[in-house]
Design an enzyme around this catalytic site. Structure first.
Site, PDB file in Angstrom:
ATOM      1  N   GLY A  14      10.850  -2.608  -7.696  1.00 39.79           N
ATOM      2  CA  GLY A  14       9.634  -2.665  -7.072  1.00 39.79           C
ATOM      3  C   GLY A  14       9.699  -3.637  -5.144  1.00 39.79           C
ATOM      4  N   ASP A  59      10.475   5.592 -10.629  1.00 39.37           N
ATOM      5  CA  ASP A  59       9.302   6.005 -11.605  1.00 39.37           C
ATOM      6  C   ASP A  59       9.502   4.906 -12.207  1.00 39.37           C
ATOM      7  OD1 ASP A  59       7.135   5.594 -12.532  1.00 39.37           O
ATOM      8  OD2 ASP A  59       6.702   7.710 -12.572  1.00 39.37           O
ATOM      9  N   VAL A  60       9.618   3.561 -12.316  1.00 39.80           N
ATOM     10  CA  VAL A  60       9.982   2.732 -13.949  1.00 39.80           C
ATOM     11  C   VAL A  60       9.509   3.119 -15.115  1.00 39.80           C
ATOM     12  CG1 VAL A  60      10.783   0.799 -12.725  1.00 39.80           C
ATOM     13  CG2 VAL A  60       8.060   0.654 -13.527  1.00 39.80           C
ATOM     14  N   ASN A  86      10.342  -6.314 -11.949  1.00 41.16           N
ATOM     15  CA  ASN A  86       9.277  -6.560 -11.277  1.00 41.16           C
ATOM     16  C   ASN A  86       7.895  -5.431 -10.864  1.00 41.16           C
ATOM     17  OD1 ASN A  86       7.523  -8.429  -8.421  1.00 41.16           O
ATOM     18  ND2 ASN A  86       9.063  -6.640  -7.888  1.00 41.16           N
ATOM     19  N   TYR A 182      -4.407  -4.764 -17.467  1.00 44.56           N
ATOM     20  CA  TYR A 182      -3.132  -5.431 -16.694  1.00 44.56           C
ATOM     21  C   TYR A 182      -3.106  -6.877 -17.007  1.00 44.56           C
ATOM     22  CZ  TYR A 182      -1.183  -8.454 -12.289  1.00 44.56           C
ATOM     23  OH  TYR A 182      -0.437  -8.751 -12.236  1.00 44.56           O
ATOM     24  N   ALA A 184      -3.353  -7.311 -20.899  1.00 41.18           N
ATOM     25  CA  ALA A 184      -2.853  -7.476 -21.892  1.00 41.18           C
ATOM     26  C   ALA A 184      -1.063  -6.946 -21.882  1.00 41.18           C
ATOM     27  CB  ALA A 184      -2.793  -5.483 -22.637  1.00 41.18           C
ATOM     28  N   ALA A 185      -0.884  -5.878 -20.829  1.00 42.62           N
ATOM     29  CA  ALA A 185       0.747  -5.539 -19.670  1.00 42.62           C
ATOM     30  C   ALA A 185       1.302  -6.631 -19.587  1.00 42.62           C
ATOM     31  CB  ALA A 185       0.197  -4.478 -18.797  1.00 42.62           C
ATOM     32  N   LYS A 186       1.048  -7.656 -19.071  1.00 46.81           N
ATOM     33  CA  LYS A 186       1.485  -9.105 -18.751  1.00 46.81           C
ATOM     34  C   LYS A 186       1.965  -9.761 -20.198  1.00 46.81           C
ATOM     35  CE  LYS A 186       1.935  -8.811 -14.253  1.00 46.81           C
ATOM     36  NZ  LYS A 186       3.698  -7.937 -13.597  1.00 46.81           N
ATOM     37  N   ILE A 215      -0.814 -14.518  -4.993  1.00 40.08           N
ATOM     38  CA  ILE A 215      -0.332 -14.574  -3.893  1.00 40.08           C
ATOM     39  C   ILE A 215      -0.482 -13.612  -3.176  1.00 40.08           C
ATOM     40  CG2 ILE A 215       2.039 -14.537  -3.405  1.00 40.08           C
ATOM     41  CD1 ILE A 215       1.880 -16.103  -5.442  1.00 40.08           C
TER      42      ILE A 215
HETATM   43  N1  LIG Z   1       0.320 -10.647  -5.719  1.00 38.58           N
HETATM   44  C1  LIG Z   1       0.248 -12.011  -6.504  1.00 38.58           C
HETATM   45  O1  LIG Z   1      -1.068 -11.927  -6.714  1.00 38.58           O
HETATM   46  C2  LIG Z   1       0.691 -11.431  -7.885  1.00 38.58           C
HETATM   47  C3  LIG Z   1       0.393 -12.360  -9.427  1.00 38.58           C
HETATM   48  C4  LIG Z   1       0.758 -12.517 -10.630  1.00 38.58           C
HETATM   49  C5  LIG Z   1       1.862 -11.173 -10.965  1.00 38.58           C
HETATM   50  N2  LIG Z   1       2.040 -10.356  -9.952  1.00 38.58           N
HETATM   51  C6  LIG Z   1       3.453  -9.512 -10.254  1.00 38.58           C
HETATM   52  O2  LIG Z   1       3.664  -9.173  -9.480  1.00 38.58           O
HETATM   53  C7  LIG Z   1       4.939  -7.917  -8.784  1.00 38.58           C
HETATM   54  C8  LIG Z   1       4.716  -7.784  -7.832  1.00 38.58           C
HETATM   55  O3  LIG Z   1       3.093  -7.364  -7.371  1.00 38.58           O
HETATM   56  P1  LIG Z   1       2.748  -7.522  -5.632  1.00 38.58           P
HETATM   57  O4  LIG Z   1       1.871  -8.823  -5.194  1.00 38.58           O
HETATM   58  O5  LIG Z   1       4.690  -7.735  -4.992  1.00 38.58           O
HETATM   59  O6  LIG Z   1       2.764  -5.965  -5.182  1.00 38.58           O
HETATM   60  P2  LIG Z   1       2.378  -5.281  -4.330  1.00 38.58           P
HETATM   61  O7  LIG Z   1       2.090  -4.088  -4.409  1.00 38.58           O
HETATM   62  O8  LIG Z   1       3.188  -5.644  -2.938  1.00 38.58           O
HETATM   63  O9  LIG Z   1       4.317  -4.527  -4.598  1.00 38.58           O
HETATM   64  C9  LIG Z   1       4.269  -3.208  -6.014  1.00 38.58           C
HETATM   65  C10 LIG Z   1       5.667  -3.033  -5.674  1.00 38.58           C
HETATM   66  O10 LIG Z   1       5.873  -2.282  -6.892  1.00 38.58           O
HETATM   67  C11 LIG Z   1       6.260  -0.822  -6.757  1.00 38.58           C
HETATM   68  N3  LIG Z   1       6.073   0.257  -7.982  1.00 38.58           N
HETATM   69  C12 LIG Z   1       4.514   0.340  -8.290  1.00 38.58           C
HETATM   70  N4  LIG Z   1       4.630   1.413  -9.248  1.00 38.58           N
HETATM   71  C13 LIG Z   1       6.396   1.255  -9.258  1.00 38.58           C
HETATM   72  C14 LIG Z   1       6.814   1.986 -10.201  1.00 38.58           C
HETATM   73  N5  LIG Z   1       6.610   2.640 -11.699  1.00 38.58           N
HETATM   74  N6  LIG Z   1       8.322   1.973 -10.364  1.00 38.58           N
HETATM   75  C15 LIG Z   1       8.534   1.309  -9.202  1.00 38.58           C
HETATM   76  N7  LIG Z   1       8.422   0.972  -8.396  1.00 38.58           N
HETATM   77  C16 LIG Z   1       6.578   0.443  -8.584  1.00 38.58           C
HETATM   78  C17 LIG Z   1       5.501  -0.001  -5.692  1.00 38.58           C
HETATM   79  O11 LIG Z   1       5.628   0.942  -4.725  1.00 38.58           O
HETATM   80  C18 LIG Z   1       5.534  -1.867  -4.495  1.00 38.58           C
HETATM   81  O12 LIG Z   1       6.844  -2.289  -3.486  1.00 38.58           O
HETATM   82  C19 LIG Z   1       3.760  -6.346 -10.168  1.00 38.58           C
HETATM   83  O13 LIG Z   1       4.405  -7.298 -11.023  1.00 38.58           O
HETATM   84  C20 LIG Z   1       2.911  -7.795 -10.276  1.00 38.58           C
HETATM   85  O14 LIG Z   1       1.889  -7.433 -11.209  1.00 38.58           O
HETATM   86  C21 LIG Z   1       1.114 -10.750  -8.542  1.00 38.58           C
END
Ligand SMILES: NC(=O)c1ccc[n+]([C@@H]2O[C@H](COP(=O)([O-])OP(=O)(O)OC[C@H]3O[C@@H](n4cnc5c(N)ncnc54)[C@H](O)[C@@H]3O)[C@@H](O)[C@H]2O)c1
Length: 275
Positions: A14, A59-60, A86, A182, A184-186, A215
């Site tokens: 990601g 795709d992870v 991530n 979400y 549950a996954a986290k 964020i």
């Molecule tokens: N932004 C926040 O406030 C926040 C808070 C807590 C946790 N998170 C977690 O941080 C991580 C990144 O979030 P973000 O805010 O940067 O989101 P984002 O949407 O900006 O980026 C997510 C990235 O993951 C990629 N992705 C999605 N599904 C995928 C898959 N199946 N295989 C490979 N790549 C995949 C997307 O293409 C994207 O590049 C996520 O796991 C999210 O749950 C984000």
């Protein structure tokens, strides 16, 4: 450049945008070789090119693809020092209708509670959730973390060293009323992190999690009205920026964190205290 990760090889899932991209940029500045895996192929390619790294479309949640790509990485580099799991979704991608509906329910509930009325408005997310939506969320986050970790370990085990960083969320601890899948996954990722840390301590592989608060990224941009509620409930009264998370990742990946394993670091502006 300060070389805290000099000559290390990092795989970041990601990493095409948001938190993953920022982590990739900071790792690069610290002397790390970057490998980005993302479903967004051309965006990942652009980021990797800027950082003189490599990218793979992946795709992870697809274990066959994960196996293939990590085999390829093994043939190219024969080692992985750092894995950042991530990649993630919030389930609202391309669904402004759901966000609008959740915001409406939120507002209506707050009004009913504050006016001491009978509560007639309910989220009812679980009773309406499809198998597809449930499994997409669990498979992207939790299965994806497992699949990538399994394949990375086949490479890391050869050197009996490494750092694995899993992206959790404050919602994995606090829960969220409109995203049970979400949370549950986290929550699963945070538990998996602790189990894996115990399993891999004998191999000198450290496993930690980051549980970000809210964020500013594409993932949270769509939240609309909920953003104001979250800000008002955050002691620092703001969202974080991507670098707030990337610096935590740099620390966990580096030898400065050599006594850290099984831990969750949570940059969150005070939204949750004591993870
Ligand atoms: N932004 C926040 O406030 C926040 C808070 C807590 C946790 N998170 C977690 O941080 C991580 C990144 O979030 P973000 O805010 O940067 O989101 P984002 O949407 O900006 O980026 C997510 C990235 O993951 C990629 N992705 C999605 N599904 C995928 C898959 N199946 N295989 C490979 N790549 C995949 C997307 O293409 C994207 O590049 C996520 O796991 C999210 O749950 C984000």
């Amino acid at each position: 450049m300060s070389n805290r990760l000099n000559s290390k090889i990092a795989v970041i899932t990601g990493g095409a945008k948001g938190l993953g991209r920022s982590i990739a940029e900071k790792f690069y500045e610290e002397g790390c070789k970057i490998i980005i895996c993302d479903v967004l192929s051309s965006e990942a390619q652009k980021v990797a090119k800027n950082l003189k790294g490599k990218s793979f479309e992946l795709d992870v949640s697809d274990s066959k693809q994960v196996l293939e790509i990590f085999n390829y990485i093994n043939n190219l580099y024969n080692k992985i020092d750092i894995l950042v799991n991530n990649a993630g979704i919030n389930g609202f991608e391309n669904r402004p209708d759901i966000i609008e509906e959740r915001n409406r329910i939120n507002k209506a509930q707050i009004r009913e509670y504050s006016e001491n009325k009978t509560i007639d408005t309910h989220f009812d997310v679980t009773v309406n959730m499809s198998d597809f939506d449930w499994f997409k969320m669990i498979n992207t986050h939790l299965s994806g973390t497992f699949f990538c970790t399994r394949e990375a370990l086949k490479i890391m085990n050869k050197s009996n060293s490494g750092s694995i960083i899993n992206m959790g969320s404050v919602l994995g601890t606090t829960g969220g009323p409109s995203s049970p899948h979400y949370s549950a996954a986290k929550g699963g990722i945070l538990a998996y992190t602790r189990a894996l840390a115990r399993e891999l301590a004998s191999r000198n592989i450290r496993v930690n999690a980051i549980a970000p608060g809210y964020i500013d990224t594409d993932m949270t941009n769509s939240l609309g009205y909920v953003k104001d509620i979250v800000k008002s409930q955050t002691p620092m009264k703001k969202f974080g920026v991507v670098e707030d998370i990337a610096w935590a990742a740099v620390y966990l990946a580096s030898d400065e964190a050599k006594f850290m394993t099984g831990q969750t670091i949570s940059p969150n502006g005070g939204f949750v205290m004591s993870q």
